[in-house]
Structures are given as structure tokens and as C-alpha cells.
Design a protein around this motif. Sequence first.
Motif, mmCIF file in Angstrom:
data_model
loop_
_atom_site.group_PDB
_atom_site.id
_atom_site.type_symbol
_atom_site.label_atom_id
_atom_site.label_comp_id
_atom_site.label_asym_id
_atom_site.label_seq_id
_atom_site.Cartn_x
_atom_site.Cartn_y
_atom_site.Cartn_z
ATOM 1 N N MET B 82 0.834 -1.200 0.000
ATOM 2 C CA MET B 82 0.000 0.000 0.000
ATOM 3 C C MET B 82 0.868 1.249 0.000
ATOM 4 O O MET B 82 1.883 1.310 0.691
ATOM 5 C CB MET B 82 -0.919 0.006 1.232
ATOM 6 N N ILE B 83 0.451 2.216 -0.822
ATOM 7 C CA ILE B 83 1.074 3.536 -0.787
ATOM 8 C C ILE B 83 0.139 4.404 0.036
ATOM 9 O O ILE B 83 -0.975 4.710 -0.389
ATOM 10 C CB ILE B 83 1.255 4.085 -2.215
ATOM 11 N N TYR B 84 0.582 4.741 1.235
ATOM 12 C CA TYR B 84 -0.291 5.419 2.177
ATOM 13 C C TYR B 84 -0.467 6.876 1.819
ATOM 14 O O TYR B 84 0.391 7.479 1.167
ATOM 15 C CB TYR B 84 0.269 5.283 3.601
ATOM 16 N N GLN B 85 -1.585 7.416 2.296
ATOM 17 C CA GLN B 85 -1.903 8.818 2.027
ATOM 18 C C GLN B 85 -0.770 9.720 2.517
ATOM 19 O O GLN B 85 -0.370 10.662 1.863
ATOM 20 C CB GLN B 85 -3.217 9.168 2.730
ATOM 21 N N ASP B 86 -0.215 9.396 3.706
ATOM 22 C CA ASP B 86 0.889 10.211 4.235
ATOM 23 C C ASP B 86 2.250 9.616 3.838
ATOM 24 O O ASP B 86 3.275 10.024 4.356
ATOM 25 C CB ASP B 86 0.768 10.339 5.757
ATOM 26 N N LEU B 87 2.232 8.630 2.948
ATOM 27 C CA LEU B 87 3.413 7.979 2.373
ATOM 28 C C LEU B 87 4.143 7.020 3.314
ATOM 29 O O LEU B 87 4.802 6.094 2.875
ATOM 30 C CB LEU B 87 4.415 8.993 1.812
ATOM 31 N N ILE B 129 15.686 -0.044 -9.326
ATOM 32 C CA ILE B 129 14.237 0.181 -9.278
ATOM 33 C C ILE B 129 13.910 1.626 -9.613
ATOM 34 O O ILE B 129 13.006 1.914 -10.401
ATOM 35 C CB ILE B 129 13.703 -0.171 -7.873
ATOM 36 N N ILE B 130 14.664 2.530 -9.002
ATOM 37 C CA ILE B 130 14.422 3.957 -9.242
ATOM 38 C C ILE B 130 14.594 4.276 -10.728
ATOM 39 O O ILE B 130 13.806 4.999 -11.327
ATOM 40 C CB ILE B 130 15.392 4.805 -8.381
ATOM 41 N N ARG B 131 15.612 3.687 -11.320
ATOM 42 C CA ARG B 131 15.852 3.974 -12.734
ATOM 43 C C ARG B 131 14.755 3.354 -13.599
ATOM 44 O O ARG B 131 14.266 3.961 -14.537
ATOM 45 C CB ARG B 131 17.246 3.471 -13.171
ATOM 46 N N ARG B 132 14.332 2.133 -13.250
ATOM 47 C CA ARG B 132 13.283 1.472 -14.017
ATOM 48 C C ARG B 132 11.979 2.270 -13.965
ATOM 49 O O ARG B 132 11.235 2.335 -14.927
ATOM 50 C CB ARG B 132 13.064 0.053 -13.470
ATOM 51 N N LEU B 133 11.720 2.867 -12.806
ATOM 52 C CA LEU B 133 10.497 3.657 -12.662
ATOM 53 C C LEU B 133 10.622 5.032 -13.309
ATOM 54 O O LEU B 133 9.657 5.770 -13.400
ATOM 55 C CB LEU B 133 10.158 3.844 -11.183
ATOM 56 N N GLY B 134 11.833 5.359 -13.721
ATOM 57 C CA GLY B 134 12.061 6.676 -14.307
ATOM 58 C C GLY B 134 11.852 7.796 -13.304
ATOM 59 O O GLY B 134 11.489 8.908 -13.662
ATOM 60 N N ALA B 135 12.063 7.499 -12.031
ATOM 61 C CA ALA B 135 11.846 8.516 -10.997
ATOM 62 C C ALA B 135 13.034 9.463 -10.948
ATOM 63 O O ALA B 135 14.171 9.047 -11.118
ATOM 64 C CB ALA B 135 11.652 7.842 -9.646
ATOM 65 N N ARG B 136 12.741 10.738 -10.738
ATOM 66 C CA ARG B 136 13.805 11.733 -10.684
ATOM 67 C C ARG B 136 14.305 11.922 -9.261
ATOM 68 O O ARG B 136 14.002 12.910 -8.615
ATOM 69 C CB ARG B 136 13.298 13.059 -11.241
ATOM 70 N N GLN B 152 9.383 12.117 -2.929
ATOM 71 C CA GLN B 152 9.050 11.237 -1.803
ATOM 72 C C GLN B 152 8.021 10.214 -2.247
ATOM 73 O O GLN B 152 8.080 9.044 -1.871
ATOM 74 C CB GLN B 152 8.505 12.061 -0.631
ATOM 75 N N GLN B 153 7.088 10.659 -3.069
ATOM 76 C CA GLN B 153 6.093 9.718 -3.523
ATOM 77 C C GLN B 153 6.699 8.623 -4.404
ATOM 78 O O GLN B 153 6.294 7.466 -4.320
ATOM 79 C CB GLN B 153 5.012 10.436 -4.296
ATOM 80 N N SER B 154 7.682 9.015 -5.216
ATOM 81 C CA SER B 154 8.365 8.010 -6.026
ATOM 82 C C SER B 154 8.986 6.943 -5.140
ATOM 83 O O SER B 154 8.998 5.759 -5.478
ATOM 84 C CB SER B 154 9.479 8.649 -6.858
ATOM 85 N N VAL B 155 9.507 7.379 -4.000
ATOM 86 C CA VAL B 155 10.126 6.424 -3.072
ATOM 87 C C VAL B 155 9.061 5.471 -2.524
ATOM 88 O O VAL B 155 9.254 4.253 -2.479
ATOM 89 C CB VAL B 155 10.839 7.157 -1.915
ATOM 90 N N ALA B 156 7.912 6.039 -2.157
ATOM 91 C CA ALA B 156 6.829 5.200 -1.626
ATOM 92 C C ALA B 156 6.353 4.213 -2.695
ATOM 93 O O ALA B 156 6.068 3.049 -2.403
ATOM 94 C CB ALA B 156 5.675 6.076 -1.145
ATOM 95 N N ILE B 157 6.273 4.675 -3.932
ATOM 96 C CA ILE B 157 5.846 3.798 -5.025
ATOM 97 C C ILE B 157 6.884 2.702 -5.251
ATOM 98 O O ILE B 157 6.560 1.528 -5.379
ATOM 99 C CB ILE B 157 5.622 4.613 -6.323
ATOM 100 N N ALA B 158 8.144 3.110 -5.261
ATOM 101 C CA ALA B 158 9.210 2.123 -5.469
ATOM 102 C C ALA B 158 9.143 1.046 -4.399
ATOM 103 O O ALA B 158 9.321 -0.145 -4.676
ATOM 104 C CB ALA B 158 10.574 2.821 -5.437
#
Lengths: 326, 246
Positions: B82-87, B129-136, B152-158
Motif C-alpha cells: 500500500m502507498i499510504y496517504q501520508d506515504l 528500481i528507481i531507474r526502471r520507474l524513471g523517478a527523478r 518522496q512519492q516516487s520512493v513510496a511507489i518504489a
Amino acid sequence: MNFGSMAMRRPAALHSLGNMIRLESLVVLLLLILALSLASPYFLSVSNALNILLATSVIGILGFGATFVIAAAGIDLSVGSILGFGAVTGALAVNALDLPWIIGIAVSLLAGAFCGLVNGLLTTRARVPAFIVTLGMLGVARGAALVLTNGQPVYGLPGPMVWLGQGRPFGVPVPAIIFLGVAAITHFVLSRTRFGKYALVIGDNQNAARATGIHVERHLVALYTLSGFLAGLAGLVSAARVNSGDPTAGTGYELAAITAAILGGTNLFGGRASVVGTLIGALIMGVLQNGLNLLAVSSFYQQMAIGAVLVLAVWLDQLNRGRGRA
Amino acid sequence: MSLLALKDVRMSFGPVEALRGVSFSVAEGEAVALLGDNGAGKSTLMKTITGIYRPTGGAIRFDGQDLKEKDPGEIRRLGIEMIYQDLALAREQDVASNIFLGREPTRRLLGLPIRMIDTARIEAEAETIIRRLGARVPSVRYRVGDLSGGQQQSVAIARALTFSPKLVIMDEPTAALAVREVEHVLDLVRELKRQGIAVILISHRLTDVFAVCDRVIALRQGEVVADEAVAETSMNEVVAHIVGAG
Ligand SMILES: Nc1ncnc2c1ncn2[C@@H]1O[C@H](COP(=O)(O)OP(=O)(O)O)[C@@H](O)[C@H]1O
Ligand SMILES: [Mg+2]
């Protein structure tokens, strides 16, 4: 977003060191050493350095426990009393009960760990705030130590126990070896293991810890138990140093332990903590005390000096943070 | 067969009944939107699924297992992220640590039975993972508290995607994002669907929901008031359900 400026805040070599400890603390320690070396011809010597380590060992051991508890945004006000309780129970085991020295050592350590376990269970299961639980334990453990001994020190420990406080292999006091040994182990645990990381994460964001599957309550119990165990060890060492279990030993040490941790850069509100920092924090207090003793400054002023250094170190940290994170 | 099935789930905070008998199911690879006003009980419902809250009644089954007695760690290991509302990020920890939080790979210290976190491996895998997601995200060694909201959200998604989940729950992942970042999240939902990973998306943005989801469920005061295929309903109809005019 300008990430470059943050990365450049400190020179590269200092940057990784700065991640581990608060550089301000190290600077304060080095300045103190420099100033005292200039002020007293007796300060800068190997034997005096060993004296400082010896004098700092008990507070330092307590400080390492405090570092873990504070990392998790907890607080343990009972370690000074647990120290006294541990000292007394170990001494009674070998005296009143005539048990072998190895049992005496085990009794001190287990008595401390037991008090810590009770602290942990009450804070997590009964949901009484840690501040209150450990304040209660401060009274109960001290009272128990006094009741068990009628308020009198229990004199005379077997040789191997005394050695823990008075032995000097290769001229190095055993308490100093224990102090540095505990520093090395707890530093490894806090910075390299899941146990340490989870303590920091619990203090950082308890919801995040829970959401990612960390057993927050169980972990907090373990952290308080560790703090109690180290207080028991500190009790053993301090009893060994004076060859007796003194029920009043360690009075007020809880604040010194917390001061050492905070001086070393551990965040009082959790999430950020360093054992090396606490080692430096404890040494700042030890050096200050030793130096002022050499200069024949009254111990009343010494207390004022330690209080002032604490506020100064935290203030410097705030200034630095303000610049770096604006 | 459904991947996730809730039956009559109830949850009370003292006198507050946040969930009053919620039932619905999610199929494998299905993208379901969960809609509802503020305070409808969406976040609470999702937290009963991930084990943060223990429901006061009802049953939750996932992939043939009963979730009722399981803790959040066990439920993650079953494949629900789960990606939480507050991350739910640890601000003082770095990006790599946050991605692997709670599931750090370890290695032995000098062959002894002492386990230490395998930082090198965590950093290398987080980088991938970060690179695969294309997160900056500039570096996986950055302290998360120093990153922007989107980063920060990219981190939560990753973190949610690293351990091959079967179901990913996103609680208002677009609420605080810029337009381009929203597109990114929507692309991600499509990509998850393509890989056969089920998604529950909580969002207030109906256009987004209709663009990527297969089904919408509307929650009002802790009860399901609508559960329909996107193809068979309209935005107006859904809004009517949410505000209680339907
Ligand atoms: N931890 C809690 N303690 C007490 N009440 C809560 C708690 N969390 C949520 N609630 C209540 O439960 C209801 C549903 O809240 P929530 O699930 O956050 O709604 P949503 O995510 O749909 O906006 C609200 O009335 C809220 O006040
Ligand atoms: Mg919500």
C-alpha cells in the motif's frame, strides 16, 4: 531543486563522518582538550587519558543504552536506579547467598535486564507513557535496593568481580575496556543491523514502521530491556570499582546518560542517533570534569559547565541545520 | 475467482463506526477505484486490509488466505502493498533504506551467525528500481526528508513495487502532485494492470479514475453505496452516489 548545495555543505571526507556524528560535538571535544592541555601541564598524558576513560565508563555505558531508547523516541529515566539495584543484587548474591562470582555477575546483568523488561512491557502493553513508567521504576528500583540492604553498602566481592572494576591488564583499566567494547558492539548494532535501524525508524515515523511490518511494540520492549541490561552492567562495574554494592550508587546518572547522548547529536525526539556521538558526548563530560578537577575548580562550577556545554552543542546544531535545510 | 474478498467488514473507533459492513471483491489484475467523500472510511478500509487495523467484524480473504489474524508484515509478504496517504516514510533514513524498509536483505558478519544489513545490495537494487520507474531522485543515498513531495512519492511507489506484489493499494496518490506527475501515476496503474497486478486506487479525480480503472466502488459513511463497471456507469451517476443523492 538545488541538491548540489546540500551535497556541498561539507567537504566530502567530512560528509560521511558528519552523517555518523555531529561534527560540532567533535569540535567541542577537541577544543576542550586543546584548552585544557594549555591550562594544565598534567592534562595531556596517557595515564590521565586512561583516568578519563575510567571515570567516564559508567556514564558512557548508560549513555549507549539511552541512545537506543531515545533513537526510538522513548526515554528511560530509571537507569541510575537500575544501576544501584544491579550493584546491590549482584553483591548480595555473592555475599548473603554465598553464590559463585559468575552467578553474581549474571544476577547484576539479569536484574538490570528484568527492570528494563518491566519498563518495556508497561509502556507498550499497559500504554503508560515511558516518562511515567521509568520515573516509577526510578523510585521502585532505588527503593528495592535500599530495602534489600537496609540502606547499607554490601562490602566485599570475590576477586574476579573486583577485577572488573580494578583490574589493569597492560595498564588499561578494565572498566575502560568494557566501556570501549560496549561502544564498539552497540555502534555496530545501531548502524549495521535491522535491530538498530528499526529503533531509528520507530522514532522517526512509528506509522511507517508499523506499515512496513516492523513489530513496534516488541521492538520497544527489547530496547528498554537493552537499556536495563546495560544499566545492570554499569552497576556491576561501579560495584566492582569500590568493592561493594552501594544502594545509592548511580543516583542522578540518568540525566548524565541522556546528556551524553544529546551532546553526541542524538535527537531527543527520535529518528537520529549515533553511538559514536554518545561516546564523544560522554567524553566531553569526562574531559571537562577531569580538567576542571586538575585546575581545582569546584564541582559546583563543573555542573554548570556541563549544562552550558549541552545547550551550546544543541544550539550549534540548530544553527547548522537552519543553514543546510532552509 | 477473486483475489481479494471482503465480507461484512466492520470497524469502530470507540463510538465512531467508520465501517458498517463493507463487502466487495477484486479480481486478479483488476483496477478498482474507491471513491467517497472525506471521512467516508476509505483509508480506514484499506488499513483493515493491510493489517494496520484489526476489523471489529467480518472477514477478509486474499489469495485463498484469511487475513484476520495476520500482521502488516505477513500481509505484505502475501503480496499486498500500500502507498499510504501520508506515504509512511522515515524522513531521516535514505531513499534506499526506505524502499527496503522492513524487508532488508542481510548478510553474515565475517561468516559468523551475526546478520548485518546488506547496504551495498540495498543501494544497488534501489538504484535499479528507481531507474526502471524513471523517478527523478538524485541519489538513493539522499535523506528522504530532503526530497520534494513528488520525489518522496516516487520512493513510496518504489517500495510498493519492489517485492512483486499481487495487489497495490494507492491512497490518494495524486492529491499533492503536479500535472505531469499525475500522468506518471496513471501510466503506472496501466502498467501494473498490464502485468496482471491488481490495483485499488483511491482518488477524488473522477476523470483519472474513469481513464484507468475497470470498476468503481463508492463508499458513503462506511457503507458501499455503488459497485459498478466503469463501462456501465457515468461520472454523474457516481457523483450522485458519493453525495447521497442517488
Ligand atoms: N485513528 C482513528 N481514530 C478515531 N477515528 C478515526 C481514526 N481514523 C479514522 N477515523 C474516523 O473514521 C472515519 C473515516 O475516516 P477515513 O477512513 O480517514 O476517511 P477517508 O479516508 O474516506 O477520508 C472518520 O469519521 C474519521 O474521523
Ligand atoms: Mg483518507
